[in-house]
Write a protein that holds these residues in place. Structure first.
Motif, mmCIF file in Angstrom:
data_model
loop_
_atom_site.group_PDB
_atom_site.id
_atom_site.type_symbol
_atom_site.label_atom_id
_atom_site.label_comp_id
_atom_site.label_asym_id
_atom_site.label_seq_id
_atom_site.Cartn_x
_atom_site.Cartn_y
_atom_site.Cartn_z
ATOM 1 N N THR A 1 0.918 -1.229 0.023
ATOM 2 C CA THR A 1 0.024 -0.093 -0.035
ATOM 3 C C THR A 1 0.933 1.245 0.005
ATOM 4 O O THR A 1 0.671 2.262 -0.876
ATOM 5 N N VAL B 1 1.283 3.846 -3.232
ATOM 6 C CA VAL B 1 0.841 5.377 -3.190
ATOM 7 C C VAL B 1 2.031 6.188 -3.607
ATOM 8 O O VAL B 1 1.667 7.045 -4.205
ATOM 9 N N LEU C 1 -2.695 13.804 -5.391
ATOM 10 C CA LEU C 1 -2.924 13.260 -4.189
ATOM 11 C C LEU C 1 -4.129 12.346 -4.190
ATOM 12 O O LEU C 1 -4.194 11.501 -3.401
ATOM 13 N N ASP C 2 -5.075 12.951 -4.996
ATOM 14 C CA ASP C 2 -6.219 12.007 -4.983
ATOM 15 C C ASP C 2 -6.180 10.700 -5.660
ATOM 16 O O ASP C 2 -6.775 9.795 -5.068
ATOM 17 N N ALA D 1 -3.631 9.204 -5.834
ATOM 18 C CA ALA D 1 -2.586 8.268 -5.142
ATOM 19 C C ALA D 1 -3.303 7.415 -3.797
ATOM 20 O O ALA D 1 -3.191 6.745 -3.519
ATOM 21 N N MET D 2 -4.346 8.438 -3.462
ATOM 22 C CA MET D 2 -5.131 7.812 -2.442
ATOM 23 C C MET D 2 -6.095 6.675 -2.924
ATOM 24 O O MET D 2 -6.507 5.834 -2.165
ATOM 25 N N GLY E 1 -3.986 3.732 -3.198
ATOM 26 C CA GLY E 1 -3.519 3.196 -1.636
ATOM 27 C C GLY E 1 -4.963 2.858 -1.085
ATOM 28 O O GLY E 1 -4.854 1.611 -0.318
ATOM 29 N N GLY E 2 -6.248 3.120 -1.458
ATOM 30 C CA GLY E 2 -7.290 2.668 -0.885
ATOM 31 C C GLY E 2 -7.733 1.615 -1.579
ATOM 32 O O GLY E 2 -8.149 0.671 -0.739
#
Length: 369
Positions: free
Chosen positions: A273, A277, A287-288, A290-291, A294-295
């Motif tokens: 994870t 990211v 960052l959106d 990337a999140m 990761g989510g």
């Protein structure tokens, strides 16, 4: 007022102390000689997993030594070819991690608009060091006092290449030992089982107990390995499809990495994870996204790796989920990453023995579900 009920249990302090000392000595020995025990345990694990295939080939009149050799060569060759085909993407992935980490740090600094407390402390320390250097240079040295200047050795990339090469050579050496041990164990057939039966004694009851213990250990470990392989493949395929749908590069490499690291409970999911990211932020620049990457990884590993796998492991091994989790923690502390993989099979063997020994049934009951 009636006196409370008390359960009087005689405790042999001497035997208890000797048992604790033996336990502590065993733990110290396992930690000190981990370079010897880890290849042996890996070999036993592979032997248990591959023995049914060797026996199946033997039914078709293929000798054990030939079947074991062909099987191990096929496995090693398949792993080597897979690693070679994915080496370019893996190298690109490894090279992008430091760049991605720096980009994330710069982006967080830009969003916050001010420096972090760590940066402020670093600047203050630099200013203090510069002031001390200027004062030392301005004041003349006193007579009879010799000034000592400590110089840092220059960066030499050969040292890092040498240390990395030695690490790779050590891993290859241990892998070679595991392959040869597995081959000899598979080629020998039931030799060690017959020796254990002879060691158990001439009593028919002892021999039956020994056979039941060996069968329990073999069946539980085979079911455990089947669960691990199935869930790892599920995690790898789901990760590959999710990353491909989100547009992340090298989705196949990420799927293989996620499947392999799923064998290391809890830690593997965190590594996948976090790394995904960083790489996603480097590729998309936001960052959106990337999140989102990761989510997706977190959801997959939470549902499959951290919920489904422990539940199936506890069902197939007759061990409680708490005992499985504690076993992972204890053996991970003892043997590191290899302990995360080998801890549960070792505790399965311990539980199988404790369930068949009268004096150790309490330990088996404690580990059971």
């Amino acid at each position: 007022m009636a006196a409370p009920l008390m359960l009087h249990m005689p405790v042999d302090v001497r035997n208890l102390s000797l048992a604790l000392l033996a336990l502590f000595a065993s733990v110290a020995l396992l930690h000190w000689a981990s370079a010897v025990f880890i290849p042996i345990m890996l070999s036993l694990l592979l032997t248990t997993a591959l023995r049914p295939l060797v026996e199946f080939m033997r039914r078709w009149h293929v000798p054990r030594w030939l079947g074991a050799g062909v099987l191990l060569i096929a496995i090693v060759g398949g792993l080597a070819s897979t690693a070679w085909s994915l080496s370019d993407g893996a190298a690109q992935l490894v090279d992008s991690l430091p760049v991605a980490a720096k980009k994330v740090r710069d982006s967080l600094k830009t969003r916050s608009g001010n420096s972090s407390p760590l940066d402020t402390m670093q600047k203050a320390a630099t200013q203090i060091e510069q002031a001390a250097t200027e004062n030392t240079a301005a004041s003349p040295p006193r007579r009879g006092v010799q000034r000592v200047v400590v110089e840092r050795p220059p960066f030499n990339i050969r040292d890092y290449l040498w240390s990395g090469t030695m690490g790779v050579m050590s891993a290859l050496g241990q892998l070679t030992v595991v392959v040869f041990l597995t081959y000899f164990a598979l080629a020998s057939g039931n030799l060690f089982r017959n020796k254990l039966l002879r060691i158990a004694g001439t009593s028919l009851e002892r021999r039956k107990v020994t056979i039941h213990v060996l069968e329990d250990i073999t069946n539980q470990i085979q079911r455990y390995l089947l669960v691990q392989v199935a869930t790892s493949v599920l995690v790898g395929v789901a990760t590959c499809l999710a990353y491909w749908a989100l547009g992340l590069e090298n989705a196949a490499v990420w799927g293989v990495v996620a499947a392999v690291l799923n064998l290391a409970p809890y830690i593997g999911s965190a590594l996948v994870t976090g790394a995904s990211v960083l790489v996603a932020f480097l590729q998309f620049g936001t960052l959106d996204m990337a999140m989102a990457i990761g989510g997706a990884s977190l959801v997959i590993h939470t549902l499959v790796g951290n919920l489904l796998t422990p539940w199936l492991t506890s069902r197939t091994s007759s061990m409680s989920p708490v005992a499985v989790f504690v076993s992972v923690l204890a053996w991970g502390w003892l043997w590191g990453l290899w302990g995360l993989l080998l801890g549960i099979p070792v505790m399965m063997a311990v539980k199988a023995v404790c369930d068949r020994v009268e004096d150790l049934k309490a330990v088996g009951e404690l580990l059971g579900d």
